[in-house]
Design a protein around this motif. Structure first.
Motif, PDB file in Angstrom:
ATOM      1  N   ALA A  20       0.839  -1.196   0.000  1.00 16.04           N
ATOM      2  CA  ALA A  20       0.000   0.000   0.000  1.00 16.04           C
ATOM      3  C   ALA A  20       0.878   1.251   0.000  1.00 16.04           C
ATOM      4  O   ALA A  20       2.067   1.189   0.338  1.00 16.04           O
ATOM      5  CB  ALA A  20      -0.917  -0.012   1.221  1.00 16.04           C
ATOM      6  N   PRO A  21       0.323   2.413  -0.376  1.00 19.55           N
ATOM      7  CA  PRO A  21       1.124   3.650  -0.420  1.00 19.55           C
ATOM      8  C   PRO A  21       1.854   3.959   0.884  1.00 19.55           C
ATOM      9  O   PRO A  21       2.954   4.514   0.868  1.00 19.55           O
ATOM     10  CB  PRO A  21       0.074   4.721  -0.744  1.00 19.55           C
ATOM     11  N   GLY A  22       1.274   3.589   2.029  1.00 17.19           N
ATOM     12  CA  GLY A  22       1.928   3.854   3.309  1.00 17.19           C
ATOM     13  C   GLY A  22       2.988   2.840   3.688  1.00 17.19           C
ATOM     14  O   GLY A  22       3.618   2.966   4.743  1.00 17.19           O
ATOM     15  N   GLY A  23       3.187   1.819   2.848  1.00 14.07           N
ATOM     16  CA  GLY A  23       4.209   0.812   3.115  1.00 14.07           C
ATOM     17  C   GLY A  23       3.690  -0.491   3.690  1.00 14.07           C
ATOM     18  O   GLY A  23       4.443  -1.466   3.781  1.00 14.07           O
ATOM     19  N   GLN A  24       2.418  -0.549   4.101  1.00 10.69           N
ATOM     20  CA  GLN A  24       1.843  -1.785   4.628  1.00 10.69           C
ATOM     21  C   GLN A  24       1.776  -2.837   3.523  1.00 10.69           C
ATOM     22  O   GLN A  24       1.339  -2.553   2.407  1.00 10.69           O
ATOM     23  CB  GLN A  24       0.441  -1.527   5.179  1.00 10.69           C
ATOM     24  N   ARG A  25       2.214  -4.049   3.832  1.00 11.22           N
ATOM     25  CA  ARG A  25       2.259  -5.122   2.847  1.00 11.22           C
ATOM     26  C   ARG A  25       1.158  -6.145   3.117  1.00 11.22           C
ATOM     27  O   ARG A  25       0.822  -6.436   4.266  1.00 11.22           O
ATOM     28  CB  ARG A  25       3.634  -5.796   2.847  1.00 11.22           C
ATOM     29  N   PHE A  26       0.626  -6.715   2.029  1.00 13.42           N
ATOM     30  CA  PHE A  26      -0.415  -7.735   2.099  1.00 13.42           C
ATOM     31  C   PHE A  26      -0.060  -8.859   1.125  1.00 13.42           C
ATOM     32  O   PHE A  26       0.346  -8.589  -0.011  1.00 13.42           O
ATOM     33  CB  PHE A  26      -1.782  -7.180   1.675  1.00 13.42           C
ATOM     34  N   ARG A  27      -0.224 -10.088   1.564  1.00 13.23           N
ATOM     35  CA  ARG A  27      -0.160 -11.209   0.626  1.00 13.23           C
ATOM     36  C   ARG A  27      -1.568 -11.448   0.093  1.00 13.23           C
ATOM     37  O   ARG A  27      -2.544 -11.364   0.847  1.00 13.23           O
ATOM     38  CB  ARG A  27       0.371 -12.472   1.317  1.00 13.23           C
ATOM     39  N   PHE A  28      -1.685 -11.739  -1.189  1.00 11.59           N
ATOM     40  CA  PHE A  28      -3.007 -11.954  -1.770  1.00 11.59           C
ATOM     41  C   PHE A  28      -2.966 -13.117  -2.749  1.00 11.59           C
ATOM     42  O   PHE A  28      -1.903 -13.514  -3.245  1.00 11.59           O
ATOM     43  CB  PHE A  28      -3.511 -10.687  -2.478  1.00 11.59           C
ATOM     44  N   GLY A  29      -4.131 -13.653  -3.033  1.00 13.80           N
ATOM     45  CA  GLY A  29      -4.262 -14.743  -3.992  1.00 13.80           C
ATOM     46  C   GLY A  29      -5.663 -15.315  -3.934  1.00 13.80           C
ATOM     47  O   GLY A  29      -6.502 -14.855  -3.156  1.00 13.80           O
TER      48      GLY A  29
END
Length: 249
Positions: A20-29
């Motif tokens: 995300a723009p703020g640096g928060q990371r997410f794994r998706f699938g």
């Protein structure tokens, strides 16, 4: 920004990591056997509302029709609930200090899980959990890589797996990721032995606590964990779901 792990076959959505723009990371699938449903997993730290919105928009842009989060604590749910997510599944969360003694080692001992065990392990899983929670081959791989280190063990009879467990070790705590016994082999203490094996492994790593979750109606599992020294944590866990409508932004 998204980094793709893979581009599946035509008609399926990709899997990867979104930042995300703020640096928060997410794994998706894709959510297990439902390619039209997305799975969104925050990677470290509490998620703010703008990051949750950006990740949701990203999965919507990939064509997912609904999104499931990973199992979230009470405090982790707020930014998603504010975006229209709703509680879909609830879990009981339990915690155990790893300083507590573990039952003495018994024989026979479980052996490492092999790739050739996977078909039987998936059968055990299907016989042990509701459809929503059942593992497929990708889920077993995900459970193994969810923590920096993992231990996979099986009990076998006539060269066929009859019980299995996946235990994960984080930086400070450990996790019983999965534990299941074939219905024909329950009541023999295999679940307790697999649990004790995982707890000993976590103790050797000097970790502070072990965590596990299960469905509130799974009384045999709750009894097993509570007898082993686990205690219930207030608030539990919940998987949230959001249905994507065409007009959603």
């Amino acid at each position: 920004m998204a980094r793709l792990f893979s581009q599946p076959a035509q008609g399926l959505s990709p899997a990867g990591v979104f930042t995300a723009p703020g640096g928060q990371r997410f794994r998706f699938g894709p959510w297990r056997r439902e390619p039209s449903a997305g799975h969104l997993v925050p990677l470290g730290g509490l998620v703010d509302g703008l990051s949750a919105l950006a990740a949701t928009d990203h999965l919507q842009g990939l064509g997912y029709k609904e999104i499931f989060t990973s199992a979230l604590t009470l405090h982790e749910r707020d930014p998603f609930l504010s975006l229209g997510y709703e509680v879909d599944q609830e879990l009981t969360l339990l915690k155990r200090p790893l300083g507590l003694a573990v039952s003495p080692l018994k024989k026979p001992r479980p052996r490492p899980l092999r790739r050739s065990d996977n078909p039987q392990v998936l059968l055990i899983d299907a016989l042990s959990f509701d459809a929503f929670w059942r593992f497929d081959a990708a889920s077993i791989y995900e459970a193994k890589r969810a923590t920096p280190q993992a231990r996979q063990r099986v009990f076998c009879e006539d060269r066929q797996a009859v019980a299995y467990a996946v235990t994960g070790a984080g930086l400070t705590d450990g996790f019983i990721q999965r534990l299941a016994v074939h219905p024909d082999h329950r009541g023999q203490g295999l679940g307790s032995q697999l649990l004790d094996d995982g707890l000993r492994w976590l103790q050797r790593k000097g970790l502070a606590h072990a965590w596990v979750n299960t469905q509130p109606q799974n009384e045999p599992a709750l009894l097993l964990y509570r007898k082993a020294g686990f205690v219930d944590c207030s608030g539990g866990l919940a998987v949230l779901k959001r249905v994507i409508h065409e007009e959603s932004t």
